[in-house]
Write a protein that holds these residues in place. Sequence first.
Motif, mmCIF file in Angstrom:
data_model
loop_
_atom_site.group_PDB
_atom_site.id
_atom_site.type_symbol
_atom_site.label_atom_id
_atom_site.label_comp_id
_atom_site.label_asym_id
_atom_site.label_seq_id
_atom_site.Cartn_x
_atom_site.Cartn_y
_atom_site.Cartn_z
ATOM 1 N N ALA A 129 -28.655 -2.308 33.250
ATOM 2 C CA ALA A 129 -29.129 -1.431 33.036
ATOM 3 C C ALA A 129 -30.161 -0.037 33.470
ATOM 4 C CB ALA A 129 -29.507 -0.997 30.982
ATOM 5 N N VAL A 130 -31.825 -1.254 33.933
ATOM 6 C CA VAL A 130 -32.401 -0.129 34.743
ATOM 7 C C VAL A 130 -32.402 -1.939 36.241
ATOM 8 C CG1 VAL A 130 -34.964 -0.373 34.393
ATOM 9 C CG2 VAL A 130 -33.692 0.453 32.751
ATOM 10 N N ASP A 131 -32.949 -1.203 36.827
ATOM 11 C CA ASP A 131 -32.841 -2.196 38.010
ATOM 12 C C ASP A 131 -33.185 -2.322 38.829
ATOM 13 O OD1 ASP A 131 -31.624 -4.172 39.862
ATOM 14 O OD2 ASP A 131 -29.719 -3.258 40.625
ATOM 15 N N GLY A 132 -34.770 -2.662 39.017
ATOM 16 C CA GLY A 132 -35.795 -3.409 39.759
ATOM 17 C C GLY A 132 -37.063 -1.913 40.184
ATOM 18 N N ALA B 280 -38.575 11.557 38.493
ATOM 19 C CA ALA B 280 -38.447 10.117 39.229
ATOM 20 C C ALA B 280 -36.355 10.768 38.899
ATOM 21 C CB ALA B 280 -39.133 9.284 39.121
ATOM 22 N N VAL B 281 -35.966 9.820 39.331
ATOM 23 C CA VAL B 281 -34.262 10.206 39.328
ATOM 24 C C VAL B 281 -34.087 8.603 39.667
ATOM 25 C CG1 VAL B 281 -32.469 11.731 39.466
ATOM 26 C CG2 VAL B 281 -34.700 12.677 40.770
ATOM 27 N N LEU B 282 -33.391 8.307 38.321
ATOM 28 C CA LEU B 282 -32.814 6.985 37.608
ATOM 29 C C LEU B 282 -30.887 7.372 38.517
ATOM 30 C CD1 LEU B 282 -33.985 5.125 34.894
ATOM 31 C CD2 LEU B 282 -34.931 5.542 37.553
ATOM 32 N N ASP B 283 -30.963 6.472 38.670
ATOM 33 C CA ASP B 283 -29.086 6.445 38.303
ATOM 34 C C ASP B 283 -28.636 4.953 38.314
ATOM 35 O OD1 ASP B 283 -26.089 7.809 39.483
ATOM 36 O OD2 ASP B 283 -26.736 7.491 41.135
ATOM 37 N N GLN B 284 -28.105 5.064 38.144
ATOM 38 C CA GLN B 284 -26.954 3.803 37.818
ATOM 39 C C GLN B 284 -28.693 2.429 38.312
ATOM 40 O OE1 GLN B 284 -23.513 2.911 40.181
ATOM 41 N NE2 GLN B 284 -23.588 4.641 40.574
ATOM 42 N N GLY B 285 -29.155 2.804 37.235
ATOM 43 C CA GLY B 285 -30.281 1.792 36.812
ATOM 44 C C GLY B 285 -31.738 2.274 38.342
ATOM 45 N N ARG B 286 -31.179 2.917 39.287
ATOM 46 C CA ARG B 286 -32.212 2.673 39.988
ATOM 47 C C ARG B 286 -33.047 3.700 39.947
ATOM 48 N NH1 ARG B 286 -31.021 -1.535 44.695
ATOM 49 N NH2 ARG B 286 -29.889 -3.021 43.803
#
Length: 256
Positions: A21-24, A227-233
Amino acid sequence: MTGLPILEITGLSKSYGAIRAVDGVDLQVHRGEICGLIGPNGSGKSTFFDCTSGLARPNAGSVRLDGQDITGWSLNRIAREGRMLRSFQKTVTFGALDIEENLVIAGQMFTFPSVASTFGLGARSRARVDGLRQRARELIRLSGLWDVKTQPAGNLSGGQQKLIQFASMLMPEPKLILLDEPMAGINPKLIERVVEAIRYANEQLGVSFLVIEHNIDVITSICQRVAVLDQGRKLAEGTPAEIMRNQAVREAYLGG
Ligand SMILES: Nc1ncnc2c1ncn2[C@@H]1O[C@H](COP(=O)(O)OP(=O)(O)O)[C@@H](O)[C@H]1O
Ligand SMILES: [Mg+2]
């Protein structure tokens, strides 16, 4: 904008089974800033808030608030401390109580350490309740809710309840507020009111914000940075203008 960031997230990750869901993700909110967080549905924005506010435990990474490591603290501990507060998409007010009572209760939940003082025993706690009432009235006036302040909160519109919820969050004088889609489901006239309330809290009360919002016009008008998130990144980060012309962002989020 001097010194440490008010919020510093480093390498935050959260998985649900096979879903990352959230990746680094690394993200900083500078002192005094309104920072936006955008991304397609399912990109991990709410999970990012869950891990930052203590509702969920991250699998990896750290959360620093005002220079202090609060990684793994519970939602209650973080909220009770009152420095960072978080709104949810669903609005909750005490429907039978009027606006001032709602706000005073919100203030009491944070600023009263013991049961005795919660029930207003003793001169010192009475003075504190008076202080809360004064602050509540000031916030009611600023939120444009003065004319309806004696009505039960449950009789007011969804947008007005959003304003009450927002004012409630200002009662304990937080340094940072996380807002999850504050404009969802409210009419355009009230959107302007909520925008004004956020600006006022930021400029006059010194509250920093991290805001998840789908309404790009709102993001562009209130945020210094996005900030922009896409597929947890984290896909991109920059001023609203930079984000709007970023090709990767346009493809992932704005539809090309
Ligand atoms: N409590 C949970 N249990 C299982 N999966 C979850 C949970 N919370 C979020 N997810 C999944 O994590 C991903 C990110 O969701 P979310 O953070 O809600 O995204 P957003 O807020 O950007 O729409 C989605 O695939 C979602 O289904
Ligand atoms: Mg969400």
